[in-house]
Design a protein around this motif. Structure first.
Motif, PDB file in Angstrom:
ATOM      1  N   TYR A 323       0.834  -1.207   0.000  1.00  0.00           N
ATOM      2  CA  TYR A 323       0.000   0.000   0.000  1.00  0.00           C
ATOM      3  C   TYR A 323       0.870   1.258   0.000  1.00  0.00           C
ATOM      4  O   TYR A 323       0.577   2.230  -0.706  1.00  0.00           O
ATOM      5  CB  TYR A 323      -0.902   0.019   1.235  1.00  0.00           C
ATOM      6  N   GLY A 324       1.926   1.259   0.807  1.00  0.00           N
ATOM      7  CA  GLY A 324       2.802   2.424   0.889  1.00  0.00           C
ATOM      8  C   GLY A 324       3.525   2.705  -0.410  1.00  0.00           C
ATOM      9  O   GLY A 324       3.579   3.854  -0.878  1.00  0.00           O
ATOM     10  N   VAL A 325       4.076   1.658  -1.022  1.00  0.00           N
ATOM     11  CA  VAL A 325       4.824   1.835  -2.270  1.00  0.00           C
ATOM     12  C   VAL A 325       3.894   2.248  -3.416  1.00  0.00           C
ATOM     13  O   VAL A 325       4.137   3.240  -4.119  1.00  0.00           O
ATOM     14  CB  VAL A 325       5.575   0.537  -2.640  1.00  0.00           C
ATOM     15  N   VAL A 326       2.818   1.496  -3.601  1.00  0.00           N
ATOM     16  CA  VAL A 326       1.899   1.773  -4.715  1.00  0.00           C
ATOM     17  C   VAL A 326       1.163   3.091  -4.488  1.00  0.00           C
ATOM     18  O   VAL A 326       1.020   3.903  -5.415  1.00  0.00           O
ATOM     19  CB  VAL A 326       0.901   0.613  -4.898  1.00  0.00           C
ATOM     20  N   GLY A 327       0.709   3.322  -3.259  1.00  0.00           N
ATOM     21  CA  GLY A 327       0.008   4.568  -2.962  1.00  0.00           C
ATOM     22  C   GLY A 327       0.906   5.778  -3.131  1.00  0.00           C
ATOM     23  O   GLY A 327       0.501   6.776  -3.744  1.00  0.00           O
ATOM     24  N   GLY A 328       2.120   5.703  -2.606  1.00  0.00           N
ATOM     25  CA  GLY A 328       3.055   6.815  -2.733  1.00  0.00           C
ATOM     26  C   GLY A 328       3.405   7.112  -4.173  1.00  0.00           C
ATOM     27  O   GLY A 328       3.422   8.271  -4.606  1.00  0.00           O
TER      28      GLY A 328
END
Length: 484
Positions: A323-328
């Motif tokens: 979530y952090g990688v894709v969202g960012g």
């Protein structure tokens, strides 16, 4: 040991009697607290305060991103949204969203003015009473409006913004909250998974901000050197990020509606997604500028928090990294969309919240796990792709697209009608925009000095470039400075 038990006087929980009146019973003849765990109530009160803390965080974050001459207006708008929406929620917002006899799309007015909202188990969870659920969810409505209204940055009049807050909360937020979180709502019945607000909070606010930016038009000087400025106060951005990061523990953790392992897991994935999102955005900016951007890190933290919101009570800890990688990354690249579509989204609200919420909803279809949802001991879901429940992606897309279309289209209609009403024209005059919204609309300033370096270009070398307390005074229109 027996003497210890005698001293503590444990009181067993009572089963709620469904034959009780809508208030949950008569507090004069019965102890309404006996139905609920005191620990659950204590945690939810704390979570309510944490979500409230997020709202000034939004104001400081937006204020830091804007120019100094309109910085205070954005803080004012965030605080005013708390007041306006709190009244709207009390008046009829809660009833339209969470009445016990709601329809598939909207509630009714059986709880208008918090009528009969007291000790009955809430529609959100039988573990907390209606009254506590109402005040907690009211903070969600308030912060959603605060997120959206930042689109008025540097060119929007204050009075229309205040009217918009009440109208938008009623016509846009309340129906989306009803169909998403009320058990009678169509999305909830369909099987859509949205733990803490991917669609009601983030997609709706992001789309509303996009619509507001479109209807307002571009800021004066858009596309020229006049708007080629850096955020005026990075410290405000960091301060706002801290408020939001801390408050998000109540935002996501509180959505478990109880003090249990599911709330703990929601807090774990919230913090992890925020951390990874900040690192991701920072690295993406570094590859272009070769600078470790503080603003980039803070933007990435918010992107990670937004993305994990819908899945925070459904996904395992390892999924938060995704979530952090894709969202960012998605939110970082989405900041370029405003140039493609030609809309002046001054604070990138659509990129952060509209796209971030959409990404979070889709990822929840992949990573939602039945055993995580059941950490509260009661919630049963079929899960997402990790549980081979392939159709969940369809549910998530249906929920996201409907929220996107309803929020954007509805907001455009609201603003179009408002702009036709005398006294409610959305945009400030050109003179007010040049002067700054703080001075023109509030008559107050974020700072007690005026620093002119980035606002005035003088052709007269004798005019000092910085205002000073004891130095020569700047004269208008490039005239020579007077000697003190």
């Amino acid at each position: 040991m027996d003497s210890l038990n005698d001293t503590l006087q444990y009181v067993p929980l009572k089963q709620y009697d469904t034959s009780m009146p809508a208030t949950g019973g008569d507090s004069l003849t019965a102890n309404l607290n006996l139905v609920y765990e005191t620990g659950n109530i204590a945690w939810m009160i704390v979570a309510t305060g944490l979500v409230l803390l997020m709202i000034p965080g939004v104001g400081f974050f937006y204020s830091g991103l804007a120019r100094r001459k309109s910085a205070l207006s954005l803080i004012w708008l965030s605080m005013m949204s708390t007041a306006v929406v709190s009244f709207q929620w009390f008046f009829w917002g809660y009833s339209l969203s969470f009445s016990h006899t709601a329809g598939k799309y909207l509630g009714n007015l059986e709880n208008i003015g918090f009528r009969n909202v007291l000790g009955q188990p809430s529609v959100g969870s039988p573990k907390i009473p209606d009254l506590l659920f109402a005040v907690y969810q009211g903070m969600f409505s308030a912060i959603t409006v605060a997120l959206a209204i930042g689109a008025a940055a540097e060119r929007g009049r204050m009075l229309p913004c205040v009217v918009f807050m009440f109208v938008w909360a009623t016509l846009i937020y309340d129906p989306i909250a009803c169909w998403t979180w009320n058990p009678a709502g169509w999305s909830a019945k369909m099987g859509g998974l949205d733990f803490a607000g991917g669609t009601p909070v983030h997609i709706s606010s992001g789309c509303a901000a996009l619509a507001y930016s479109l209807m307002l038009g571009k800021r004066r000087g858009h596309g020229t050197h006049e708007l080629n400025y850096r955020p005026h106060n990075v410290t405000h951005i960091v301060l706002g990020t801290v408020f939001l990061w801390v408050g998000w523990f109540g935002f996501n953790g509180g959505s478990a509606m109880a003090a249990n392992l599911r709330a703990v897991m929601a807090c774990v994935v919230t913090n992890l997604a925020a951390s990874v999102g900040g690192i991701t955005w920072c690295l993406l900016d570094y590859r272009l500028e070769h600078k470790w951007s503080t603003v980039g890190f803070c933007s990435g933290v918010i992107a990670g928090l937004v993305a994990i919101t819908p899945g925070s009570g459904f996904v395992p800890a390892w999924a938060a990294v995704v979530y952090g990688v894709v969202g960012g990354a998605a939110c970082n690249y989405a900041t370029k969309l405003k140039f493609v579509i030609g809309v002046d989204d001054a604070l990138d609200i659509f990129a952060e919240h509209g796209i971030g919420g959409l990404v979070g909803n889709i990822l929840t279809a992949f990573f939602a796990a039945d055993y995580i949802a059941h950490l509260d001991g009661s919630t049963v879901i079929k899960g997402g792709w990790v549980n081979h429940h392939w159709v969940q992606i369809g549910y998530q897309i249906a929920d996201s697209v409907s929220g996107f279309a309803y929020a954007f289209g509805g907001t455009c209609i609201i603003l179009f009608v408002m702009n036709l009403i005398p006294g409610l024209s959305l945009r400030a005059s050109e003179d007010a925009e040049v002067l700054g919204i703080d001075d023109a609309e509030l008559g107050e300033f974020a700072y007690d000095y005026v620093e002119l370096t980035r606002e005035v270009i003088s052709e007269d070398d004798s005019v000092p470039k910085f205002s000073t307390d004891n130095g020569p005074r700047l004269m208008p229109m490039g005239q020579p400075a007077e000697k003190q």
